[in-house]
Design a protein around this motif. Structure first.
Motif, short mmCIF file in Angstrom:
data_model
loop_
_atom_site.label_atom_id
_atom_site.label_comp_id
_atom_site.label_asym_id
_atom_site.label_seq_id
_atom_site.Cartn_x
_atom_site.Cartn_y
_atom_site.Cartn_z
N MET A 1 0.86 -1.18 0.00
CA MET A 1 0.00 0.00 0.00
C MET A 1 0.90 1.23 0.00
SD MET A 1 -2.92 1.12 2.68
CE MET A 1 -3.71 2.70 2.53
N ALA A 2 0.78 2.03 -1.06
CA ALA A 2 1.67 3.19 -1.23
C ALA A 2 1.36 4.28 -0.22
CB ALA A 2 1.48 3.75 -2.64
N ALA A 3 2.33 5.14 -0.01
CA ALA A 3 2.13 6.27 0.90
C ALA A 3 1.05 7.19 0.36
CB ALA A 3 3.43 7.06 1.04
N MET A 4 0.19 7.65 1.27
CA MET A 4 -0.82 8.64 0.90
C MET A 4 -0.96 9.63 2.02
SD MET A 4 -4.04 6.86 -0.99
CE MET A 4 -3.87 5.28 -0.20
N HIS A 5 -0.74 10.86 1.71
CA HIS A 5 -0.99 11.93 2.67
C HIS A 5 -2.50 12.14 2.72
CE1 HIS A 5 -1.34 15.64 4.65
NE2 HIS A 5 -1.54 16.35 3.56
N PHE B 1 9.28 9.26 4.58
CA PHE B 1 9.60 10.63 4.98
C PHE B 1 9.14 11.58 3.89
CE2 PHE B 1 13.35 9.43 7.95
CZ PHE B 1 12.42 8.97 8.86
N TYR B 2 8.87 12.80 4.32
CA TYR B 2 8.36 13.77 3.35
C TYR B 2 9.14 15.05 3.51
CZ TYR B 2 4.85 16.29 0.60
OH TYR B 2 4.21 17.02 -0.37
N HIS B 3 9.89 15.38 2.49
CA HIS B 3 10.50 16.72 2.46
C HIS B 3 10.34 17.23 1.04
CE1 HIS B 3 12.68 20.25 3.21
NE2 HIS B 3 13.10 19.87 4.39
N GLN C 1 -0.38 11.26 -15.02
CA GLN C 1 0.17 10.11 -14.29
C GLN C 1 -0.87 9.43 -13.42
OE1 GLN C 1 3.95 11.52 -12.36
NE2 GLN C 1 3.42 13.28 -13.61
N ILE C 2 -1.91 10.19 -13.09
CA ILE C 2 -2.89 9.63 -12.15
C ILE C 2 -4.33 9.58 -12.65
CG2 ILE C 2 -1.67 9.99 -9.96
CD1 ILE C 2 -3.22 12.72 -9.87
N PRO C 3 -4.73 10.38 -13.65
CA PRO C 3 -6.16 10.31 -14.01
C PRO C 3 -6.54 9.02 -14.72
CG PRO C 3 -5.06 12.04 -15.29
CD PRO C 3 -4.02 11.39 -14.43
N ALA D 1 6.64 -1.52 -8.65
CA ALA D 1 5.97 -0.75 -9.72
C ALA D 1 4.78 -0.04 -9.11
CB ALA D 1 5.52 -1.69 -10.83
N SER D 2 4.49 1.13 -9.62
CA SER D 2 3.43 1.93 -9.01
C SER D 2 2.62 2.67 -10.06
CB SER D 2 4.12 2.94 -8.08
OG SER D 2 3.19 3.60 -7.28
N ASN D 3 1.54 3.23 -9.62
CA ASN D 3 0.65 4.11 -10.41
C ASN D 3 -0.28 3.36 -11.37
OD1 ASN D 3 2.51 6.04 -9.36
ND2 ASN D 3 1.75 7.49 -10.89
N ILE E 1 4.03 -4.89 -6.22
CA ILE E 1 3.06 -3.96 -6.80
C ILE E 1 2.60 -2.99 -5.72
CG2 ILE E 1 0.78 -3.76 -7.89
CD1 ILE E 1 2.91 -5.15 -9.67
N CYS E 2 2.76 -1.73 -6.02
CA CYS E 2 2.41 -0.68 -5.06
C CYS E 2 1.11 -0.03 -5.50
CB CYS E 2 3.56 0.33 -5.11
SG CYS E 2 3.66 1.38 -3.71
N MET E 3 0.13 -0.02 -4.63
CA MET E 3 -1.16 0.58 -4.97
C MET E 3 -1.54 1.59 -3.90
SD MET E 3 -3.43 -2.76 -5.80
CE MET E 3 -2.84 -4.18 -6.69
N TYR F 1 -9.99 16.41 -3.52
CA TYR F 1 -10.18 16.88 -2.14
C TYR F 1 -8.86 17.43 -1.59
CZ TYR F 1 -14.97 15.37 -1.08
OH TYR F 1 -16.34 15.25 -1.01
N LEU F 2 -7.76 16.74 -1.92
CA LEU F 2 -6.45 17.18 -1.42
C LEU F 2 -6.15 18.58 -1.95
CD1 LEU F 2 -4.17 15.79 0.24
CD2 LEU F 2 -3.05 15.29 -1.92
N PHE F 3 -6.42 18.80 -3.24
CA PHE F 3 -6.16 20.13 -3.83
C PHE F 3 -7.09 21.18 -3.22
CE2 PHE F 3 -4.61 17.81 -7.86
CZ PHE F 3 -3.31 17.82 -7.38
C1 FMN Z 1 -4.57 11.45 -1.44
C2 FMN Z 1 -3.23 11.02 -1.93
C3 FMN Z 1 -2.08 11.42 -1.26
C4 FMN Z 1 -0.83 11.00 -1.70
N1 FMN Z 1 0.28 11.31 -0.98
C5 FMN Z 1 1.47 10.77 -1.32
C6 FMN Z 1 2.62 10.94 -0.48
O1 FMN Z 1 2.58 11.56 0.56
N2 FMN Z 1 3.78 10.37 -0.90
C7 FMN Z 1 3.88 9.67 -2.07
O2 FMN Z 1 4.95 9.16 -2.41
N3 FMN Z 1 2.81 9.49 -2.87
C8 FMN Z 1 1.62 10.02 -2.51
N4 FMN Z 1 0.52 9.80 -3.30
C9 FMN Z 1 0.69 9.08 -4.57
C10 FMN Z 1 0.38 7.61 -4.42
O3 FMN Z 1 1.26 6.97 -3.56
C11 FMN Z 1 0.42 6.92 -5.79
O4 FMN Z 1 1.70 6.99 -6.33
C12 FMN Z 1 -0.56 7.51 -6.79
O5 FMN Z 1 -1.82 7.69 -6.20
C13 FMN Z 1 -0.72 6.61 -8.01
O6 FMN Z 1 -0.95 5.29 -7.64
P1 FMN Z 1 -2.44 4.64 -7.62
O7 FMN Z 1 -2.93 4.69 -9.03
O8 FMN Z 1 -2.21 3.27 -7.11
O9 FMN Z 1 -3.27 5.49 -6.74
C14 FMN Z 1 -0.73 10.21 -2.86
C15 FMN Z 1 -1.89 9.81 -3.52
C16 FMN Z 1 -3.13 10.20 -3.07
C17 FMN Z 1 -4.36 9.72 -3.78
#
Ligand code: FMN
Length: 675
Positions: free
Chosen positions: A23-27, A101-103, A262-264, A289-291, A311-313, A348-350
């Motif tokens: 599970m990828a990082a998500m803020h 970490f986040y910088h 990259q994300i839509p 691999a991600s995205n 696989i990173c999701m 929502y984040l934006f």
């Molecule tokens: C709400 C949100 C916050 C995110 N915050 C981070 C973050 O802090 N660090 C990071 O590396 N990626 C962050 N991402 C990107 C995701 O880790 C991921 O790379 C991206 O959503 C694409 O992968 P997915 O299609 O599996 O969602 C964030 C994504 C979302 C949706």
């Protein structure tokens, strides 16, 4: 296909992860004061329960200047207890956890004038539009030390590892890239010098905690920004990272400011796995691999093709916390797939809101909702309309023990979603219909197709509650010439997307909302070479390659959008609008804004821009995307009869909005039926 690879263990240094699903990082913006609070714990607990192998928490603030509002923080010892509780919770489900970490450097907003954002150089950020402060050499040491202290806290909390932030255009990238690093000291200039900060960071963290826990990094597989680092250089950089001691590399796409999607939803599934493969080919450590990998088949295939080791999701875990278990148990029909709509997450984040999910109302509300607790007051519920909102209401009501029946006047379910998935890049919306179709069958919900609801029918049914999910009516604008042309060469977008109407060579789409834009893209791609045909023509060299490319990328229609407002796409979320604009541009779609249409006359349309009157001639097909109004006549009729049963309106029939509101209102209404 059997998911053999996905469920093999993943070895990173000396930790074994139970499967290859990360599970990828998500803020998430759930933490107003930096503490790892119950909301975050509850959110992650569901995902840990759901069978994920490794959870990457974060990004986590390592110093104030590098992050922003709502981040989980680890820049003080006071945050250690929360991290400890988190690690214990994750481990109790047999999963592992890593703190990212986040910088963000210049990508962090300078909320504090005395403590502004910092970067390699004082180069204005194309993302935040701020000019950061250039770090001195001592300043760099300070930043490194912040990371090292945070690393020790993470280790002391019992986490399994740390992920360094080398992606998305953050500080590590800003040092690496010649477009943001203009330094003339040992940290700037040659690639060797630009690599100095990231390598010092990796070595320092390895030195401080590397014998105890794993140290990886997320990296941009290609910055996707003109003049910045390409995937070819990334291969060199990744090798250096591995030599410096990194234990794994998590490969994502480019920088936030990139113009490449990259994300839509328009990004094909698994699109960026080639960037992981590019790195996997040159290093001996695990590569993720991600995205845009939300499909178990795509995920399994990437592993089988040895493009990545895991696989990173990210978003797929917002829409379905139990994704891994559902794959493992072969309950694929039950997966609520992320369709990358971004409505509840990135948009929502934006908008500085905390994260939710269009598909999953429970996301962000973990611990406050319990669908296992059946109702003590089962009700007979009639739901009018089988769009996503109505179907969600039926699903939740049934799970809670109510007796739900759905009436649909068409001979198919899904409402407007059936149109939404037709335009290019929107196909995944189809998943929503497929999901509800499976749920209807599984829950044995009574869905009556070809059944138009009337007040008599509703009253005779004797319901306890009626939920109106009757959607919208399309607006036909009151402009001279529309009535005369309707059905001849003027059609509603609905009719055209349904496939009922052949369109001519010269097409004008009236209205530049999201629907207008997507309909225009659809029209502009009509007549394009099918991918398989293009491949065949290329394989046998039946046409020069550049000609094949052209015929494959673009259709054979000339398309114009005409819009009264000064901008098009004003109702499209920020995460998607820019990319849609770029897409229109690539297809050569002509956009006319601030245009007041005066009349339609046969094949011409006359409009005014400012004080100029203009005419478009030789138009074969006009497509109206001129908005919708709530379809609430039946609701109002029933309401005015003072019914004995409860009535509700949900989704667009209340007010036209996005699918998020429809699905969430469906859930909420059903959940509170007996309350
Ligand atoms: C709400 C949100 C916050 C995110 N915050 C981070 C973050 O802090 N660090 C990071 O590396 N990626 C962050 N991402 C990107 C995701 O880790 C991921 O790379 C991206 O959503 C694409 O992968 P997915 O299609 O599996 O969602 C964030 C994504 C979302 C949706």
């Amino acid at each position: 296909m059997k998911f053999v690879k996905l469920f093999e263990p993943l070895q990173i240094k000396d930790i074994e992860i139970k499967n290859k699903i990360v599970m990828a990082a998500m803020h998430l913006s759930y933490s107003p004061d930096g503490f790892l609070n119950d909301k975050l714990l509850n959110f992650y607990e569901e995902r840990a329960k759901g069978g994920v192998g490794l959870i990457i928490l974060g990004g986590c603030q390592v110093e104030y200047r590098g992050a922003g509002y709502g981040f989980v923080a680890i820049d003080d010892d006071k945050f250690i207890p929360g991290f400890k509780t988190f690690a214990e919770m994750v481990h109790s489900y047999g999963a592992k956890c890593i703190a990212q970490f986040y910088h963000a450097g210049a990508y962090a907003f300078s909320f504090d004038k005395n403590n502004p954002a910092v970067s390699a150089s004082a180069v204005r950020s194309n993302f935040t539009k701020i000019v950061p402060k250039e770090l001195t050499v001592d300043g760099i040491k300070e930043v490194l030390e912040h990371h090292a202290e945070a690393a020790e806290r993470v280790r002391d909390s019992g986490f399994d590892g740390i992920e360094l932030p080398g992606s998305a255009g953050y500080l590590m990238n800003q040092f690496l890239s010649p477009i943001t690093n203009k330094r003339t000291d040992k940290y700037g200039g040659s690639l060797e010098n630009r690599l100095r900060y990231p390598l010092e960071l990796i070595k320092l963290i390895k030195d401080r905690v590397g014998k105890d826990i794993v140290v990886g990094s997320r990296v941009s597989g290609d910055d996707l920004v003109p003049g910045s680092i390409t995937y070819k250089e990334v291969a060199v950089i990744a090798r250096k990272y591995a030599e410096a001691g990194l234990d794994y590399i998590n490969v994502t796409g480019g920088w936030h400011e990139s113009r490449i999607p990259q994300i839509p939803m328009m990004v094909p599934q698994g699109n960026y796995a080639y960037l992981a493969e590019n790195i996997k080919n040159v290093v001996d450590i695990p590569v993720f691999a991600s995205n845009r990998i939300n499909d178990p088949y795509v995920a399994e295939q990437i592993l089988r093709d040895e493009k990545a080791d895991a696989i990173c999701m990210a978003r797929p875990f917002l829409s379905d916390p139990y994704l891994p278990n559902k794959i493992k148990e072969n309950r694929l029909w039950d997966i609520r797939r992320c369709i990358a709509c971004n409505q509840g997450c990135f948009d929502y984040l934006f908008a500085a809101k905390s994260i939710e999910c269009m598909r999953n109302y429970e996301t962000s509300r973990e611990g406050t909702i319990d669908l296992n607790k059946k109702t003590e007051n089962p009700m007979k519920v009639l739901i009018i309309g089988s769009g996503p909102g109505g179907l969600e209401a039926a699903r939740v009501a049934t799970i809670l023990g109510h007796d739900a029946t759905v009436l649909e006047k068409k001979d198919y379910m899904g409402g407007q979603a059936n149109l939404s998935y037709i335009p290019p890049g929107r196909h995944q919306i189809r998943d929503i219909i497929d999901y509800y179709s499976a749920q209807i069958e599984h829950l044995n919900i009574d869905l009556k197709l070809e059944t138009e609801a009337t007040s008599d029918l509703i009253n005779n049914y004797n319901p306890d509650a009626v939920i109106f999910a009757t959607g919208v009516n399309w607006i036909i604008p009151d402009i001279p010439g529309v009535k005369e042309g309707l059905g001849k060469n003027i059609f509603l977008a609905e009719q055209v997307l349904n496939g009922d109407i052949p369109i001519g060579k010269n097409v004008v789409v009236v209205g530049g909302s999201g629907t207008g834009m997507e309909t225009a893209i659809w029209a502009a791609e009509q007549g394009a070479l099918d991918s398989k045909v293009a491949r065949f023509i290329r394989l046998y060299d039946l046409m020069p390659r550049d000609e094949v490319d052209l015929k494959w990328l673009k259709g054979n229609r000339n398309v114009t959008i005409i819009e009264v407002l000064p901008r098009i796409g004003t109702n499209v979320g920020r995460s998607t609008r820019g990319f849609l604009m770029g897409y229109l541009n690539k297809l050569g779609i002509n956009v006319i804004t601030s245009a007041n249409i005066e009349k339609f006359d046969g094949n011409t349309i006359q409009y005014e821009v400012g004080s100029d009157t203009k005419v478009l001639e030789n138009v074969d097909t006009f497509i109206l995307a001129t908005g919708v109004t709530p379809n609430k006549a039946l609701h109002d009729e029933i309401k005015s009869s003072n019914p004995k049963f409860k009535i509700y309106k949900i989704g667009d029939c209340k007010k036209p909005r996005t699918m998020l509101e429809a699905i969430h209102e469906g859930f909420k209404t059903a959940y509170k039926l007996d309350k």
